[in-house]
Write an enzyme that holds these catalytic residues in place. Structure first.
Site, short mmCIF file in Angstrom:
data_model
loop_
_atom_site.label_atom_id
_atom_site.label_comp_id
_atom_site.label_asym_id
_atom_site.label_seq_id
_atom_site.Cartn_x
_atom_site.Cartn_y
_atom_site.Cartn_z
N LYS A 291 1.72 -15.35 -3.11
CA LYS A 291 2.07 -16.55 -3.89
C LYS A 291 3.11 -17.42 -3.21
O LYS A 291 3.14 -18.63 -3.41
CB LYS A 291 2.58 -16.12 -5.27
N ASN B 95 -2.30 -10.87 -4.32
CA ASN B 95 -2.13 -12.33 -4.39
C ASN B 95 -0.86 -12.70 -3.65
O ASN B 95 0.23 -12.26 -4.02
CB ASN B 95 -2.01 -12.77 -5.86
N ARG C 225 -10.29 11.04 -11.75
CA ARG C 225 -9.69 11.06 -10.41
C ARG C 225 -9.13 9.70 -10.00
O ARG C 225 -8.59 9.54 -8.92
CB ARG C 225 -10.74 11.50 -9.38
N LYS C 226 -9.30 8.69 -10.86
CA LYS C 226 -8.88 7.33 -10.50
C LYS C 226 -7.51 7.00 -11.10
O LYS C 226 -7.28 7.20 -12.29
CB LYS C 226 -9.90 6.31 -11.00
N ASP D 51 0.84 -1.21 0.00
CA ASP D 51 0.00 0.00 0.00
C ASP D 51 0.88 1.26 0.00
O ASP D 51 0.64 2.21 -0.75
CB ASP D 51 -0.91 -0.03 1.24
#
Ligand SMILES: CCCCCC/C=C\CCCCCCCC(=O)SCCNC(=O)CCNC(=O)[C@H](O)C(C)(C)COP(=O)(O)OP(=O)(O)OC[C@H]1O[C@@H](n2cnc3c(N)ncnc32)[C@H](O)[C@@H]1OP(=O)(O)O
Length: 240
Positions: free
Chosen positions: A185, A183, A206-207, A161
């Protein structure tokens, strides 16, 4: 030479006050001119080598510092900048937001820099502006254990993050994580070093869509891959 910032003026206003000058009066520049604080903060950089760093982390750090010499990559300092300063900057942008009470601020600090040296998150980040990529060299310390002998998935999620966030913020400005997909792994041995390589994939209004993979130092093991969606903060909307 690194010096602790304790008891030293942390901002230009504080410096002015310490020298007997009047602090600059606060004023609202208006929504169109509001920006993240530009006041210079004097602080220790935690993203530089310390004795807890393994040989792998030091070698990788040196390799990336070499890449910085031609200007294509930049080392991103990581401060112990206390949350009051960050919240102050945040408030400058979001005048109505009241994330925490004033008297709680003195205890607050950035999550990834809240452990003793070597026990938690040891990392350094590098940013390539042309390629819109951020690389995080990460060594997870003994307090980040999940399954015995291995890194906690939540600790890795935190670093993913943070890396994706820094990638987005470096490229685009103030954003917040809206969605994170990871994921897992292959488990990461505790105290080993991994490389988190992130990139900005797509911007839609905005994304911002970003992704990363997490590999061992020898690149043979893919530990994780992840995608993230970050939304540009709207100064007209309150966060709380
Ligand atoms: C973050 C600033 C830090 C400053 C300090 C910088 C220093 C160091 C950097 C370190 C980096 C650290 C990175 C860590 C990041 C985090 O952990 S942030 C904390 C976790 N996230 C949150 O708490 C966010 C909570 N959510 C919100 O506050 C809001 O939902 C939002 C701000 C994300 C979005 O709200 P809003 O502005 O009202 O947008 P919307 O109108 O709702 O949506 C806009 C478009 O986005 C789409 N969308 C929203 N959420 C999602 C989702 N979860 N999944 C998919 N799509 C989503 C939404 O549909 C809208 O799309 P359209 O425009 O309609 O197409």
């Amino acid at each position: 030479m690194l010096r602790s910032c304790a008891a030293r003026p942390r901002t230009l206003s504080a410096l002015r006050a310490a020298r007997g000058g009047a602090p600059r009066p606060a004023r609202d520049p208006g929504p169109a001119r509001r920006s993240f604080s530009t006041e210079k903060v004097i602080h220790k950089d935690h993203s530089l080598p310390n004795p807890s760093w393994s040989k792998d982390l030091r070698l990788l750090f040196d390799q990336f510092m070499k890449k910085c010499e031609d200007g294509s990559w930049k080392h991103l300092p990581s401060s112990e900048c206390k949350v009051p300063q960050r919240i102050h900057s945040f408030k400058t942008y979001f005048l109505d937001s009241k994330p925490v009470k004033e008297d709680q601020l003195s205890q607050a600090r950035p999550f990834t820099r809240s452990y003793e040296v070597g026990q938690g998150f040891e990392y350094a980040m590098f940013y390539n502006e042309d390629e819109k990529r951020t690389v995080c060299l990460f060594q997870g310390g003994p307090y980040l254990e999940g399954p015995p002998g291995f890194l906690h998935g939540g600790a890795l999620a935190t670093m993913i993050d943070t890396t994706l966030g820094v990638c987005t913020i470096s490229c685009m400005g103030l954003f917040m994580t809206a969605n994170l997909n990871i994921n897992f792994k292959s488990p990461i041995p505790l105290c080993s070093v991994v490389v988190i390589s992130s990139q900005l994939d797509k911007v839609e209004g905005r994304k911002v869509f970003v992704s990363c993979n997490v590999r061992s130092v020898d690149e043979k093991t893919l530990h994780s891959d992840a995608t993230g969606l970050f939304i540009k903060l709207d100064p007209e909307k309150s966060l709380t």
